[in-house]
Design a protein around this motif. Structure first.
Motif, PDB file in Angstrom:
ATOM      1  N   SER A 233       0.831  -1.211   0.000  1.00 42.46           N
ATOM      2  CA  SER A 233       0.000   0.000   0.000  1.00 42.46           C
ATOM      3  C   SER A 233       0.861   1.255   0.000  1.00 42.46           C
ATOM      4  CB  SER A 233      -0.925   0.002   1.226  1.00 42.46           C
ATOM      5  OG  SER A 233      -1.815  -1.076   1.177  1.00 42.46           O
ATOM      6  N   GLN A 234       1.920   1.249   0.826  1.00 48.32           N
ATOM      7  CA  GLN A 234       2.821   2.406   0.910  1.00 48.32           C
ATOM      8  C   GLN A 234       3.531   2.632  -0.420  1.00 48.32           C
ATOM      9  OE1 GLN A 234       5.491   2.307   4.255  1.00 48.32           O
ATOM     10  NE2 GLN A 234       6.999   3.615   3.230  1.00 48.32           N
ATOM     11  N   LEU A 236       2.546   1.675  -3.450  1.00 40.99           N
ATOM     12  CA  LEU A 236       1.588   2.144  -4.458  1.00 40.99           C
ATOM     13  C   LEU A 236       1.268   3.625  -4.263  1.00 40.99           C
ATOM     14  CD1 LEU A 236      -0.918  -0.862  -4.650  1.00 40.99           C
ATOM     15  CD2 LEU A 236       0.578  -0.051  -6.474  1.00 40.99           C
ATOM     16  N   GLN A 237       1.065   4.008  -3.002  1.00 39.03           N
ATOM     17  CA  GLN A 237       0.760   5.404  -2.727  1.00 39.03           C
ATOM     18  C   GLN A 237       1.931   6.301  -3.109  1.00 39.03           C
ATOM     19  OE1 GLN A 237      -2.329   6.606  -1.529  1.00 39.03           O
ATOM     20  NE2 GLN A 237      -1.360   8.470  -2.322  1.00 39.03           N
ATOM     21  N   SER A 238       3.155   5.854  -2.814  1.00 41.63           N
ATOM     22  CA  SER A 238       4.342   6.623  -3.167  1.00 41.63           C
ATOM     23  C   SER A 238       4.453   6.773  -4.676  1.00 41.63           C
ATOM     24  CB  SER A 238       5.584   5.933  -2.607  1.00 41.63           C
ATOM     25  OG  SER A 238       6.763   6.600  -3.004  1.00 41.63           O
ATOM     26  N   HIS A 239       4.181   5.686  -5.405  1.00 39.88           N
ATOM     27  CA  HIS A 239       4.236   5.736  -6.870  1.00 39.88           C
ATOM     28  C   HIS A 239       3.199   6.713  -7.410  1.00 39.88           C
ATOM     29  CE1 HIS A 239       4.633   4.351 -11.011  1.00 39.88           C
ATOM     30  NE2 HIS A 239       3.317   4.227 -11.051  1.00 39.88           N
ATOM     31  N   MET A 240       1.983   6.668  -6.872  1.00 35.85           N
ATOM     32  CA  MET A 240       0.918   7.575  -7.358  1.00 35.85           C
ATOM     33  C   MET A 240       1.249   9.020  -7.029  1.00 35.85           C
ATOM     34  SD  MET A 240      -2.662   5.490  -6.803  1.00 35.85           S
ATOM     35  CE  MET A 240      -2.381   5.097  -5.073  1.00 35.85           C
ATOM     36  N   ASP A 241       1.837   9.247  -5.847  1.00 33.42           N
ATOM     37  CA  ASP A 241       2.202  10.627  -5.476  1.00 33.42           C
ATOM     38  C   ASP A 241       3.241  11.191  -6.454  1.00 33.42           C
ATOM     39  OD1 ASP A 241       0.499  10.493  -3.356  1.00 33.42           O
ATOM     40  OD2 ASP A 241       2.067  10.073  -1.857  1.00 33.42           O
ATOM     41  N   GLY A 245       0.953  13.411  -8.241  1.00 32.20           N
ATOM     42  CA  GLY A 245       0.853  14.380  -7.170  1.00 32.20           C
ATOM     43  C   GLY A 245       1.131  15.820  -7.643  1.00 32.20           C
TER      44      GLY A 245
END
Length: 245
Positions: A233-234, A236-241, A245
């Motif tokens: 989850s971390q 994936l969120q980092s990649h999306m940011d 972002g």
């Protein structure tokens, strides 16, 4: 892991093994057909073997088409015995009798029952390609059943498991097969180890493998005590940011 934790599975008992090994599979594939063939041609078929139990839809329209593919794959392999493959590769061996695919995956209790009667397990993974790494419940059921195992999957599968903190059985088993990229050669190297283990009688083999109990206990506890989310989850969120972002 979650399925195991909510199951009624109990640890394998300390029964005296009656067979050398356990081999469980439900879906037919060319590597598993090859394994089944070698069980017969090397007089090892008198073990706990489950093969081709449930026929599911194949990308091949018929056994003849599948056989043509096998001929093409092993055409340049001098020691490949196509006659034995035809005779034994398509045979059905059952330790249970699933009536549909949803019931075909072996239960923990069934795995535990036959594990308690076997010295070691041969795991035939879903994928054997040289450019992938993939381990599934097949490997982890062996770990949860506290089995010594040989793993026929992608090259470097054992190395990958060790990088995750698991231990393997190189003190007794020559695991150099794990580094061989060509599947057929990897298979032959692994099967040489199977034959060496089976050259001992069951009682002697059981005593020999007893020294590996600390490893199977470690693997069991390591799998259950660690969270296997790989920070997904971390990440994936980092990649999306970074991207959006």
């Amino acid at each position: 892991k979650r399925c195991f934790e909510v199951s009624d599975f109990t640890l394998k008992s300390d029964n005296q093994p009656s067979k050398h090994f356990l081999f469980m599979s439900f879906r037919d594939s060319i590597p598993r057909m090859l394994i089944n063939t070698y069980f017969y041609t090397n007089s090892l078929s008198n073990n706990y073997i489950s093969h081709n139990r449930y026929k599911e839809q194949s990308i091949h329209s018929s056994d003849l088409e599948l056989l043509k593919l096998v001929r093409a794959i092993f055409n340049s392999t001098e020691d490949f015995d196509i006659k034995s493959f035809i005779k034994y590769g398509f045979q059905i061996r059952t330790l249970d009798n699933p009536v549909e695919k949803s019931l075909a995956t072996h239960s923990y209790d069934l795995h535990k029952f036959y594990s308690s009667k076997s010295c070691f397990e041969i795991v035939s993974e879903t994928c054997v390609a040289h450019n992938k790494l993939c381990v599934t419940e097949k490997t982890f059921k062996a770990i949860l059943s506290k089995n010594v195992f040989l793993l026929l999957g992608n090259p470097h599968s054992l190395s990958w498991l060790k990088s995750l903190g698991f231990k393997t059985f190189s003190d007794i088993i020559d695991e150099s097969y794990d580094e061989e990229k060509i599947f057929y050669q990897r298979f032959l190297m692994l099967f040489d180890e199977v034959k060496k283990l089976c050259s001992l009688d069951v009682t002697a083999l059981s005593k020999k493998l007893y020294s590996l109990n600390e490893i199977v206990e470690h693997n069991y506890n390591h799998f259950l005590n660690k969270t296997w989310d790989f920070n997904l989850s971390q990440n994936l969120q980092s990649h999306m940011d970074k991207q959006y972002g």
